[in-house]
Write an enzyme that holds these catalytic residues in place. Structure first.
Site, mmCIF file in Angstrom:
data_model
loop_
_atom_site.group_PDB
_atom_site.id
_atom_site.type_symbol
_atom_site.label_atom_id
_atom_site.label_comp_id
_atom_site.label_asym_id
_atom_site.label_seq_id
_atom_site.Cartn_x
_atom_site.Cartn_y
_atom_site.Cartn_z
ATOM 1 N N TRP A 54 0.610 -1.256 0.748
ATOM 2 C CA TRP A 54 -0.235 -0.017 0.197
ATOM 3 C C TRP A 54 0.883 1.827 -0.135
ATOM 4 C CZ3 TRP A 54 -4.468 -0.598 -2.384
ATOM 5 C CH2 TRP A 54 -5.353 -1.725 -1.986
ATOM 6 N N ASP A 85 -1.323 6.848 6.575
ATOM 7 C CA ASP A 85 -2.179 5.870 5.944
ATOM 8 C C ASP A 85 -3.171 4.293 6.502
ATOM 9 O OD1 ASP A 85 -3.939 3.765 4.372
ATOM 10 O OD2 ASP A 85 -3.164 3.136 3.080
ATOM 11 N N LYS A 129 -11.906 -1.542 6.977
ATOM 12 C CA LYS A 129 -11.610 -2.628 8.030
ATOM 13 C C LYS A 129 -11.589 -2.741 9.376
ATOM 14 C CE LYS A 129 -8.694 -2.395 4.137
ATOM 15 N NZ LYS A 129 -8.255 -2.365 3.273
HETATM 16 C C1 LIG Z 1 -7.421 -1.666 1.799
HETATM 17 C C2 LIG Z 1 -6.270 -0.930 1.731
HETATM 18 C C3 LIG Z 1 -6.933 0.203 0.957
HETATM 19 C C4 LIG Z 1 -7.450 0.538 0.445
HETATM 20 O O1 LIG Z 1 -8.733 1.053 0.282
HETATM 21 P P1 LIG Z 1 -9.561 1.571 -0.569
HETATM 22 O O2 LIG Z 1 -10.648 1.856 0.397
HETATM 23 O O3 LIG Z 1 -9.733 0.351 -1.371
HETATM 24 O O4 LIG Z 1 -9.311 2.143 -1.498
HETATM 25 C C5 LIG Z 1 -4.934 1.123 1.056
HETATM 26 N N1 LIG Z 1 -4.456 1.338 2.045
HETATM 27 C C6 LIG Z 1 -4.534 0.090 3.051
HETATM 28 C C7 LIG Z 1 -3.129 0.098 3.892
HETATM 29 C C8 LIG Z 1 -5.627 -0.054 3.329
HETATM 30 O O5 LIG Z 1 -5.450 -1.633 3.938
#
Ligand SMILES: *Cc1c(COP(=O)(O)O)cnc(C)c1O
Length: 362
Positions: free
Chosen positions: A104, A174, A198
């Protein structure tokens, strides 16, 4: 757990607290005697305004968000923030730093390059994304617009156990897969963002915390719905927001507060992760390659010594009511996601199954 519901180890969209789903079901047709579902009312009306206010207030309490931070609920998922962050924060600077520790943070870096001369301050690729490069080796630019990293790599199972030290440059995280999993000091960050699916609620909404002094530098060409200052000024209601996911996020925050807040989840999450890593480390069938000091408490990837057993493992796990354990295709094997809503009993059931599966292979 109620009849028919199974332990769901999905990485996202992920399992939700059952009491939250029940509460949502109770009010599904008629929210608090308003005569309508919460998803059927105007986002600008009194009913939803109160939901939005309560949601923000509960989150602020949970995370102890300082007053000089704005809380936004945005569309577009975490992925859109890979572009929104540079477009909102670059200002007059032409560069930002990225720390790459897995899938990511690499993706965030790749997409950011459309918007400036981004620099890689550290890259764990040579470590197979199984460790975090030592902070002394990072090459940080004191003039960078921000430093971006992913505190928890959802696919590689690598987590920073401490917030990195980056001097006066705003730290951007993030936090999609470990937000709300333990107390953090929000004042250490310039921006925190997280897709909801999540650890917050259902998919469709993205939580973003931004320090006030970072607002107001958005590029004129960038869409207003992704302009932090414009969204903040309108209470995240520049246009119709995803009201139902927003409402469910609020129910999750209230559930977390009632369970004992982030301190409670920190202890619980550590205990769940310890149980699973212990089971992996003591076995000769399962292994996890991530350095112990940065193993993720949220997403635990592991492989079987004989990969030809993986399909049987997954099939038998599902028969035992243990769902969504297949690893991400980038790393293969197994992945168990242990977000806040995964009860400890689910981890106990997984560990018991793993031991039994190993025994029957001997
Ligand atoms: C799942 C995830 C994403 C992507 O998320 P979306 O909402 O599908 O764009 C980005 N960064 C991390 C760390 C993730 O776990």
């Amino acid at each position: 757990m109620s009849a028919g519901r199974l332990y769901n180890f999905s990485a996202g969209p992920a399992t939700l607290p059952e009491t939250v789903l029940e509460k949502a079901r109770e009010s599904f047709l008629n929210f608090e005697n308003t005569g309508a579902s919460v998803m059927e009312v105007s986002h600008r009306g009194k009913v939803f305004s109160e939901v939005a206010e309560r949601t923000e207030a509960t989150l602020r309490e949970l995370m102890a968000v300082p007053d000089n931070y704005r809380v936004l609920f945005l569309p577009g998922g975490a992925t859109l923030q890979f572009s929104s962050v540079p477009n909102n924060l670059m200002g007059q600077q032409d560069s930002a730093d990225y720390i790459i520790t897995g899938h990511w943070s690499k993706k965030a870096f790749d997409l950011s390059q459309r918007y400036g001369q981004m620099r890689v301050a550290a890259d764990a690729e040579a470590l197979g994304y199984c460790d975090i490069p030592r902070a002394e080796e990072w090459v940080l630019n004191p003039g960078a617009a921000y430093v971006h990293y992913a505190p928890n790599e959802t696919i590689h199972g690598v987590e920073f156990h401490n917030t990195p030290e980056v001097g006066d440059v705003p730290l951007v995280a993030d936090m999609s897969s470990n937000i709300l999993s333990r107390p953090i000091d929000v004042s250490r960050f310039g921006v925190i963002y997280a897709g909801a699916q999540k650890n917050i609620g259902p998919s469709g909404i993205t939580l973003l915390l931004v320090r006030e002094d970072l607002l107001g530098h958005c590029r004129a060409t960038w869409p207003d719905v992704q302009n932090y200052a414009a969204q903040s000024a309108s209470g995240s209601m520049l246009n119709t927001p995803p009201t139902y996911p927003w409402y469910l996020a609020g129910l999750v925050f209230e559930w977390m507060r009632d369970q004992g807040g982030l301190a409670h989840f920190e202890v619980l999450n550590q205990r769940k992760a310890d149980k699973l890593y212990h089971a992996i480390d003591e076995s000769s069938l399962y292994s996890n390659a991530v350095a112990k000091h940065c193993r993720s408490r949220m997403n635990v990837p592991f492989v079987l010594a004989d990969d030809s057993l993986t399909a049987a493992f997954l099939a038998q796990a599902e028969q035992q009511g243990l769902l969504a354990l297949k690893g991400h295709k980038a790393v293969g094997g197994i992945r168990a996601s242990l977000y806040n809503a995964m009860p400890e009993e689910g981890v106990d059931a997984l560990v018991a199954f793993m031991r039994e599966f190993e025994r029957t292979q001997a």
